[in-house]
Design an enzyme around this catalytic site. Structure first.
Site, PDB file in Angstrom:
ATOM      1  CB  CYS A   1      -4.560   6.726  10.069  1.00 40.86           C
ATOM      2  SG  CYS A   1      -5.094   5.286   9.154  1.00 40.86           S
TER       3      CYS A   1
ATOM      4  NE  ARG B   1       0.188  12.210   6.827  1.00 43.54           N
ATOM      5  CZ  ARG B   1       0.221  13.458   7.255  1.00 43.54           C
ATOM      6  NH1 ARG B   1      -0.885  14.156   7.389  1.00 43.54           N
ATOM      7  NH2 ARG B   1       1.361  14.026   7.556  1.00 43.54           N
TER       8      ARG B   1
ATOM      9  NE  ARG C   1      -7.160   5.332   4.078  1.00 47.00           N
ATOM     10  CZ  ARG C   1      -6.281   5.748   4.964  1.00 47.00           C
ATOM     11  NH1 ARG C   1      -6.651   6.077   6.166  1.00 47.00           N
ATOM     12  NH2 ARG C   1      -5.005   5.832   4.656  1.00 47.00           N
TER      13      ARG C   1
ATOM     14  CE  LYS D   1      -2.311   2.719   3.538  1.00 48.63           C
ATOM     15  NZ  LYS D   1      -1.226   3.253   4.322  1.00 48.63           N
ATOM     16  CG  ASN D   2       2.291   2.823   3.519  1.00 48.96           C
ATOM     17  OD1 ASN D   2       1.128   3.185   3.271  1.00 48.96           O
ATOM     18  ND2 ASN D   2       2.709   2.580   4.750  1.00 48.96           N
TER      19      ASN D   2
ATOM     20  NE  ARG E   1       0.101  10.451   9.859  1.00 45.64           N
ATOM     21  CZ  ARG E   1      -0.345   9.496   9.036  1.00 45.64           C
ATOM     22  NH1 ARG E   1      -1.624   9.240   8.962  1.00 45.64           N
ATOM     23  NH2 ARG E   1       0.493   8.833   8.262  1.00 45.64           N
ATOM     24  N   PRO E   2       2.395  16.575  10.968  1.00 39.85           N
ATOM     25  CG  PRO E   2       4.300  17.476  11.985  1.00 39.85           C
ATOM     26  CD  PRO E   2       3.246  16.426  12.151  1.00 39.85           C
ATOM     27  CB  ILE E   3       3.096  17.981   5.413  1.00 43.44           C
ATOM     28  CG1 ILE E   3       2.190  19.209   5.276  1.00 43.44           C
ATOM     29  CG2 ILE E   3       2.273  16.714   5.492  1.00 43.44           C
ATOM     30  CD1 ILE E   3       1.514  19.284   3.894  1.00 43.44           C
ATOM     31  CG  ASP E   4       7.489  20.290   9.658  1.00 38.34           C
ATOM     32  OD1 ASP E   4       6.739  19.337   9.941  1.00 38.34           O
ATOM     33  OD2 ASP E   4       8.669  20.351  10.048  1.00 38.34           O
ATOM     34  CD  GLN E   5      11.459  18.620   8.293  1.00 37.15           C
ATOM     35  OE1 GLN E   5      12.532  18.598   7.686  1.00 37.15           O
ATOM     36  NE2 GLN E   5      11.168  19.561   9.164  1.00 37.15           N
TER      37      GLN E   5
ATOM     38  CG  ASP F   1       2.753   1.474   9.572  1.00 35.24           C
ATOM     39  OD1 ASP F   1       2.324   2.419  10.252  1.00 35.24           O
ATOM     40  OD2 ASP F   1       3.239   1.610   8.436  1.00 35.24           O
TER      41      ASP F   1
END
Ligand code: EPU
Length: 419
Positions: A118, A94, A397, A23-24, A123-127, A306
């Site tokens: 999820c 996500r 999902r 999946k990922n 769950r930041p996305i600053d990077q 996970d």
């Protein structure tokens, strides 16, 4: 009406289960296909999950031609149009954030809603943003939608402050079409990153070092069609291996890359589970006497966050208390309250969970996220009586054909409609 999973626990499982494509990986490979301005991209072995369907439908929103059948996706993005994507679909998962890196690479401009997915705490996305900005994009948030615009993307040296799977892949996608050389440092090393780099290189990108701490990318002007078979899902494999260790008689888990699961194998063996590990399958034999373990989740190749939820039910069978410490998502413990409803003796104290020997009993429970959902499926199969799991869209999902796979192992499990 809502679909729920109903399980009658207590059966011992045996037989074989085949692991689907990762999946990922899939959720990054599908956005990557939109970067090919020449020819078709074919992805083989995709899992049968709703995240795949959602991403394919996002491609179609960009006027991209797609065809998905028998787990193979063909994409022709030659006439792709750069249409804003601030919609519900983006917010339903996500990994829609990979549309940012792919669209920025191809179009140098993206308008997109905020990623969902999820709820595992913050769950930041600053990077991701830091990487895009370093490549020359201006990123703004307008009425909840992110706008990313670059005159041109220019390669840069980027040192990530946090080791992040998503940021590594997303910036790699954009940088593969930037001018000149990008060096990404302190990157994640997950196998899915190698899989995405492999597809991009087949499409004509020039990426070296995926799977190590430094990735070097020479940008190219355009990308082409290619064909790629996705790697097996190590988390799905680990989930079924954990299940088999808890309630399997003898279960063969097929289509596994054992090197991807060493941290799990080592903990299971420490607990006393008998594993027979072959080139691409694993036979799991349940042990009557299990020992407690202590584990900490870490970035790859450490113990995967996970898998901490799927391994938890097994530890109720140990003869003393086990401890799981979550370092990647310290709030990823919403399954604990549900397990307590099933009579489990388990405590969540200061970022760690203490799992005491317990006998589970079936009841109504709620899946808070994908892996919590699988944890509850295992708990339901172990429990005496009937367990009904609500909120199963989280499970659908990410676990391909879960009901069929479990039925084949002898589980008494079905989907039912509830008011
Ligand atoms: N982080 C930041 N800033 C960022 C990005 C991440 O602070 O810009 C932090 C996160 O808050 C977290 C840590 O870094 O504490 C690691 O997050 P990462 O970015 O690696 O996670 P992700 O890419 O959003 C992927 C998987 C998750 C998996 C994590 C960790 C996908 C689509 N998702 O998420 O998978 O738990 O890596 O391995 O690849 C799942 O499959 O159930 C799942 C949640």
């Amino acid at each position: 009406m809502e679909e729920v999973i109903q399980i009658n626990g207590g059966n011992t499982l045996s037989g074989e289960v085949y692991v689907s494509g990762a999946k990922n990986s899939a959720v990054a490979l599908i956005p990557a296909t939109l970067m090919a301005s020449n020819g078709e991209v074919t992805l083989k072995g995709l899992p049968n999950i709703s995240d795949v369907e959602t991403l394919v439908s996002l491609l179609e929103d960009l006027e991209i031609k797609t065809s998905l059948s028998n787990n193979t996706l063909t994409v022709n993005a030659e006439n792709a149009e750069n249409i804003p994507l601030p919609n519900e679909k983006v917010e339903s998962l996500r990994a829609s954030y990979y549309m940012m890196g792919a669209m920025l690479g191809r179009f140098k401009k993206v308008v997109i809603g905020q990623p969902g997915g999820c709820h595992l705490g913050p769950r930041p996305i600053d990077q991701h943003i830091k990487g895009f900005e370093a490549l020359g994009a201006e990123v703004t948030n307008e009425h909840g939608a992110l706008h990313l615009v670059a005159e041109e993307l220019v390669g840069a040296k980027i040192f990530f402050d946090v080791v992040s799977v998503g940021a590594t892949i997303n910036v790699m996608l954009a940088a593969s079409m930037a001018k000149g050389r990008t060096v990404l440092e302190n990157v994640a090393r997950e196998p899915e990153i190698i899989d995405v780099a492999t597809l991009l290189n087949k499409m004509g990108a020039n990426i070296k070092g995926a799977g190590t701490e430094t990735i070097r990318i020479e940008g190219v002007e355009s990308l082409n069609g290619a064909s790629h078979t996705i790697i097996p899902d190590r988390i799905e494999a680990g989930s079924y291996i954990s299940l088999a260790a808890a309630i399997g008689d003898e279960v063969k888990v097929k289509n596994v890359i054992p090197e991807h699961l060493e941290a799990l194998f080592s903990k299971l063996e420490e607990a006393g589970v008998e594993l027979e590990i072959d080139d691409d399958d694993v036979i799991v034999r349940r042990s009557e006497k299990l020992k407690p373990v202590q584990l900490k989740t870490q970035v790859y190749p450490g113990f995967a966050t996970d898998l901490q939820q799927p391994i938890t039910p097994l530890l109720f069978l140990a003869d003393d208390t086990s401890k799981i410490t979550e370092t990647v998502y310290p709030a990823r413990f919403r399954h604990i309250d549900e397990l307590r409803r099933m009579n489990a003796n388990v405590e969540n104290k200061g970022g760690s969970v203490f799992i005491h020997p317990s006998t589970l009993s079936g009841t109504d429970v709620y899946a808070s996220d994908l892996r919590a959902g699988f944890c509850l499926v295992i708990a339901g199969l172990m429990a005496e009586g009937t367990t009904t799991i609500y909120n199963i869209h989280h499970i659908m999902r990410g676990y391909s054909n879960i009901i069929k796979k479990l039925e084949q192992l002898g589980a008494d499990i079905k989907l039912v409609e509830r008011e």
